[in-house]
Design a protein around this motif. Structure first.
Motif, mmCIF file in Angstrom:
data_model
loop_
_atom_site.group_PDB
_atom_site.id
_atom_site.type_symbol
_atom_site.label_atom_id
_atom_site.label_comp_id
_atom_site.label_asym_id
_atom_site.label_seq_id
_atom_site.Cartn_x
_atom_site.Cartn_y
_atom_site.Cartn_z
ATOM 1 N N GLY A 197 0.826 -1.209 0.000
ATOM 2 C CA GLY A 197 0.000 0.000 0.000
ATOM 3 C C GLY A 197 0.852 1.247 0.000
ATOM 4 N N GLY A 199 3.975 -1.232 -3.497
ATOM 5 C CA GLY A 199 3.181 -0.003 -3.497
ATOM 6 C C GLY A 199 4.085 1.211 -3.423
ATOM 7 N N ASP A 203 -10.248 -0.427 -1.233
ATOM 8 C CA ASP A 203 -9.095 -1.057 -0.571
ATOM 9 C C ASP A 203 -9.549 -2.304 0.186
ATOM 10 O OD1 ASP A 203 -6.488 -1.427 0.328
ATOM 11 O OD2 ASP A 203 -6.834 -0.269 2.146
ATOM 12 N N ASP A 206 -8.695 -5.788 0.982
ATOM 13 C CA ASP A 206 -7.518 -6.668 0.952
ATOM 14 C C ASP A 206 -7.881 -8.074 1.432
ATOM 15 O OD1 ASP A 206 -5.794 -4.508 0.194
ATOM 16 O OD2 ASP A 206 -5.875 -3.806 2.265
ATOM 17 N N ASN A 260 -6.066 4.219 6.043
ATOM 18 C CA ASN A 260 -6.050 5.120 4.891
ATOM 19 C C ASN A 260 -6.552 6.514 5.282
ATOM 20 O OD1 ASN A 260 -5.427 2.995 2.772
ATOM 21 N ND2 ASN A 260 -7.344 2.179 3.592
ATOM 22 N N ASP A 302 -6.736 -0.236 -4.629
ATOM 23 C CA ASP A 302 -5.593 -0.883 -3.965
ATOM 24 C C ASP A 302 -6.064 -2.120 -3.214
ATOM 25 O OD1 ASP A 302 -2.867 -1.109 -3.108
ATOM 26 O OD2 ASP A 302 -3.467 -0.319 -1.158
ATOM 27 N N ASP A 321 -5.426 -5.632 -2.530
ATOM 28 C CA ASP A 321 -4.301 -6.557 -2.652
ATOM 29 C C ASP A 321 -4.701 -7.963 -2.205
ATOM 30 O OD1 ASP A 321 -2.511 -4.387 -3.375
ATOM 31 O OD2 ASP A 321 -2.584 -3.815 -1.261
ATOM 32 N N THR A 330 -0.877 -3.480 3.738
ATOM 33 C CA THR A 330 -1.599 -3.335 2.476
ATOM 34 C C THR A 330 -2.460 -2.063 2.439
ATOM 35 O OG1 THR A 330 -3.415 -4.676 3.346
ATOM 36 C CG2 THR A 330 -1.688 -5.819 2.112
ATOM 37 N N GLY A 331 -2.401 -1.257 3.483
ATOM 38 C CA GLY A 331 -3.206 -0.038 3.534
ATOM 39 C C GLY A 331 -2.333 1.201 3.537
ATOM 40 N N ASN A 374 -2.882 4.251 2.570
ATOM 41 C CA ASN A 374 -2.925 5.104 1.381
ATOM 42 C C ASN A 374 -3.428 6.498 1.748
ATOM 43 O OD1 ASN A 374 -2.352 2.958 -0.761
ATOM 44 N ND2 ASN A 374 -4.150 2.090 0.262
#
Length: 448
Positions: free
Chosen positions: A60, A187, A227, A229, A250, A327, A329, A350-351, A353
Motif C-alpha cells: 500500500g 506499493g 481497498d 484486501d 487510509n 488498492d 491486494d 496493504t493499507g 494510502n
C-alpha cells in the motif's frame, strides 16, 4: 469540518498514514581528527551463522495529491457602477467515498493485526476580508477630466482548472520464508498535480458596466478509494515468529478555502448621476452630467481613469479535483517446501494510502465601493458528504479457502518448476498443481 462548524481545522501532518520521520533521525556525528578509543574482542571457531528470517511486504502506502492555489486580482477600481444586477456566488462541494473491508487469515491471528479505520476529512473555509478603509482627502477639489477605455461586449476573466488522478495498484503476492531477509515493495507510488497562479491585472478609478456583474468561485473535490484486501494461507502455513499485519489506516482529505477580499460591504443603490453617465455611454455619447465626479472616493484626484464595459462583467474561478485509487491486494502465505521456517517474522502492510485534495482561491473583488442599478444577490453554498460501504468484503467466507481457489487460476505454467529454456520435446507435460516453493517462481520472483 465534516458538516460541523469548528474553531480550528485539523492539521494534515497529524493524520498522514506515513508521517515524515526525518525529525526523529539521529544527528550526524561530528568529524574530528582526534583518535578514538575502542574496545572489542576476537573469537575463533567454526559453526553455522544464524540468520534472522523475516519477510516484509509493503503493498500500500500510495499517495495521490491534487493541489491548486489561485490568487485572482485581475481588475480593481475604487468604484464599480453596474447598470444591471450584481450576482455573487461561492460554492464548495466535497465528497469522500471509500470501501475498505479486509479479510485476514486466522493463521495470523496470534500476531499483531492492526485494523485502523479509514479516516475521511472534508474541510471548508469561507473568509471575507474587508477592504482597507480609505481616508478621503479633505478637499473640495474633484477631477475635472477623465480618460475612458472601452470594452465593447462582455469582459470575461475565467480560470477553469480540472485535476484528475487515477491509480490502480492491486498487487498479488505469494510469499514463503526461506531462511533469509526478504523485503518487497509493491506499493509506495506517488502521483501529484500542482498548480499555482498569481494573476495581477489593471487598476482604474471607476468602472462602468452596461450589463450585469457575475462573480463566482466554485470548488469541487472528490476522493474515491477501493481497498478490500485479502490475506490468506495455504499449504499448512503456520508461524510462531513475531509479526504485524496492517490493512487499513487510509486517509481521504479534502481541504478547500475561498477568501473574498473587498466584498464585505453591501451593494449600494445607484445615484442619478451614475445612471445618467451610464445612459450616455450606452448611446455612444460623452457623459453630459458630472455629478458622479463628486463622489468622495475621487476627492483630491486631478483626473479619472475610467473603464467602460458595454456588456457583462464575468469573473469565474472553477476548480475540480478528483482522486481515484484501487488498492485491493491479495496476499498468500505458504510454507517453504525445502525448509519450513515457522519462526520467521512477518510484516505485511496493504493499507496506509493517502488521497489528498487541496484548493485555495483568493478573489479580490473589482470594486471597493459597488453601485447597482438592478438587484443584488450573494450566496455561499457548502456540500460535504462521506459515502462508506459497510457490507463485509465477500461476506464471512474463509480467506484461506478463497486464496486456495485463487491460486488455481494462476495456471500450470506459474505453479510448475522453472527448468530454464529447454527444447520442446524435453518439457514434461505436467508437474501438478501443488505449490513447490523450493523450485517454483510464482508471481515472477515473489517467493523467497
Amino acid at each position: 469540518m465534516n458538516g460541523v462548524i469548528v474553531e480550528e481545522a485539523p492539521v494534515l501532518k497529524d493524520h498522514l498514514p506515513d508521517p515524515d520521520e526525518a525529525s526523529d533521525a539521529p544527528d550526524e556525528p561530528e568529524l574530528s581528527n582526534d583518535g578514538v578509543e575502542v574496545e572489542g574482542g576476537i573469537a575463533y571457531g567454526e559453526g553455522a551463522v544464524a540468520v534472522d528470517t523475516s519477510v516484509e511486504l509493503e503493498a500500500g502506502s500510495n499517495t495521490l495529491v491534487n493541489s491548486v492555489v489561485i490568487t485572482s486580482d485581475w481588475l480593481q477600481a475604487e468604484v464599480l457602477a453596474v447598470a444591471g444586477d450584481h450576482v455573487e456566488l461561492n460554492a464548495i462541494v466535497q465528497v469522500n467515498t471509500h470501501y475498505d473491508s479486509d479479510l485476514v487469515s486466522s493463521a495470523l491471528s496470534g500476531n499483531n493485526i492492526e485494523q485502523h479505520a479509514t479516516q475521511a476529512f472534508n474541510i471548508a473555509m469561507f473568509k471575507h476580508v474587508e477592504p482597507a478603509q480609505t481616508t478621503h482627502a479633505d478637499t473640495a477639489d474633484f477631477p475635472k477630466v477623465w480618460a475612458i477605455t472601452e470594452v465593447k461586449g462582455d469582459l470575461m476573466m475565467v480560470n477553469w482548472l480540472q485535476q484528475f488522478t487515477f491509480m490502480s495498484d492491486q498487487d498479488t503476492a505469494i510469499l514463503a520464508a526461506s531462511g533469509s531477509k526478504l523485503s518487497i515493495v509493491g506499493g509506495d507510488n506517488t502521483a501529484a498535480n500542482q498548480i499555482s497562479l498569481l494573476e495581477l491585472g489593471y487598476r482604474f478609478d471607476l468602472i462602468f458596466v452596461g450589463g450585469s456583474v457575475f462573480d463566482a468561485n466554485i470548488i469541487q473535490q472528490t476522493n474515491i478509494l477501493l481497498d478490500n484486501d485479502l490475506i490468506g494461507a495455504v499449504g499448512g502455513f503456520h508461524t510462531s515468529g513475531a509479526g504485524s499485519v496492517s490493512t487499513g489506516g487510509n486517509l481521504l482529505w479534502n481541504y478547500a478555502g475561498i477568501v473574498e477580499a473587498g466584498s464585505a460591504g453591501p451593494v449600494n443603490p445607484m445615484s442619478d448621476g451614475y445612471l445618467s453617465a451610464l445612459q450616455d455611454l450606452s448611446e455612444g455619447k460623452k457623459p453630459s452630467g458630472d455629478d458622479f465626479l463628486h463622489d468622495p472616493a475621487f476627492a483630491g484626484l486631478n483626473g479619472l481613469r475610467v473603464l467602460y464595459i458595454s456588456g457583462d462583467l464575468i469573473s469565474l474561478n472553477y476548480i475540480q479535483q478528483t482522486n481515484i485509487l484501487g488498492d485491493s491486494d491479495q496476499v498468500t502465505l505458504a510454507m517453504n517446501a525445502l525448509e519450513a521456517r515457522p519462526d520467521a517474522d512477518w510484516t505485511i502492510s496493504t493499507g496506509s494510502n493517502a488521497l489528498l485534495n487541496y484548493a485555495g482561491i483568493v478573489d479580490v473583488d473589482t470594486g471597493k465601493t459597488i453601485y447597482a442599478g438592478g438587484g443584488a444577490y450573494s450566496d455561499e453554498v457548502l456540500i460535504q458528504a462521506e459515502l462508506v460501504k459497510n457490507d463485509p468484503y465477500l461476506g464471512s467466507q474463509n480467506p484461506d479457502a478463497l486464496v486456495s481457489e485463487a491460486v488455481v487460476f494462476l495456471g500450470d505454467d506459474m505453479l510448475t518448476p522453472d527448468f530454464g529454456h529447454q527444447p520442446q520435446d524435453q518439457i514434461s507435460p505436467s508437474h501438478g498443481h501443488g505449490i513447490d516453493t523450493a523450485s517454483a517462481d510464482p508471481m515472477h520472483s515473489m517467493v523467497a
